[in-house]
Design an enzyme around this catalytic site. Structure first.
Site, PDB file in Angstrom:
ATOM      1  CB  THR A   1      50.679  -1.944   1.886  1.00 18.65           C
ATOM      2  OG1 THR A   1      49.745  -1.922   0.874  1.00 18.65           O
ATOM      3  CG2 THR A   1      50.821  -3.617   1.880  1.00 18.65           C
TER       4      THR A   1
ATOM      5  CB  THR B   1      49.835   3.572  -1.323  1.00 18.17           C
ATOM      6  OG1 THR B   1      51.126   4.293  -1.236  1.00 18.17           O
ATOM      7  CG2 THR B   1      48.904   4.446  -2.351  1.00 18.17           C
ATOM      8  CB  CYS B   2      46.697  -0.495   0.250  1.00 14.76           C
ATOM      9  SG  CYS B   2      47.957  -1.002  -1.108  1.00 14.76           S
ATOM     10  CB  SER B   3      46.582   1.331   5.075  1.00 11.49           C
ATOM     11  OG  SER B   3      46.311  -0.200   5.154  1.00 11.49           O
TER      12      SER B   3
ATOM     13  CG  LEU C   1      39.857   0.501   2.434  1.00  9.22           C
ATOM     14  CD1 LEU C   1      38.773  -0.418   1.246  1.00  9.22           C
ATOM     15  CD2 LEU C   1      40.095  -0.790   3.055  1.00  9.22           C
TER      16      LEU C   1
END
Length: 158
Positions: free
Chosen positions: A45, A47-49, A53
């Site tokens: 997703t 913001t996560c990517s 992370l």
């Protein structure tokens, strides 16, 4: 009610791919060590990517230099977590944990209902620091935000 500082992490079995699919008990993962666990609403997703992370990948060695293990968790299956780790160049030693059914997320009291977006039950975005399985710091993001669960914020607060 969600987990609080001073609480012991609940005992739940998670999955990861090490040499095949492996079941790992949270007590075995966190007891007897210092660890950071950060959770994302979903692998791959935005913001996560793009931020969450990658920040922990960039600062991974700084955590290790402090004797702290680093684990990433999402309510995704272990194959998705493995593919995401490869695509994000996750360093050897960073644990990519699958909470595929959301059992650990629910036990922590940090579930997010993302069904309006077609994603079902997910984890809220958070980061925690634990020593010997006991939560010493807990940083849960407000909906739609990315501030207090970042690697940079956590490093500053340790």
């Amino acid at each position: 009610m969600s987990i609080q500082v001073g609480d012991r992490l609940p005992e739940v079995v998670l999955k990861r791919i090490h040499e095949g699919i492996e079941s790992v008990d949270t007590r075995a993962l966190f007891d007897g060590r210092k660890a950071v666990l950060f959770a994302v609403p979903g692998a791959f997703t935005p913001t996560c990517s793009e931020k969450h992370l990658p920040g922990f990948v960039e600062h991974f060695q700084q955590f290790r230099d402090k004797g702290i293990e680093v684990a990433c968790m999402a309510v995704n299956d272990p194959f998705v977590m493995q593919a995401w780790a490869k695509s994000q160049h996750v360093p050897e030693g960073m644990m990519m944990l699958s909470d595929g059914n959301g059992d650990f997320t629910r036990a922590l009291g940090l579930e997010l209902d993302a069904s309006a977006y077609g994603m079902g039950l997910r984890s809220k975005r958070f980061a925690l620091y634990a020593e010997d399985g006991v939560v010493k710091q807990l940083h849960v993001e407000a909906p739609g935000e990315y501030k207090v669960s970042s690697a940079e914020y956590l490093l500053e607060s340790l």
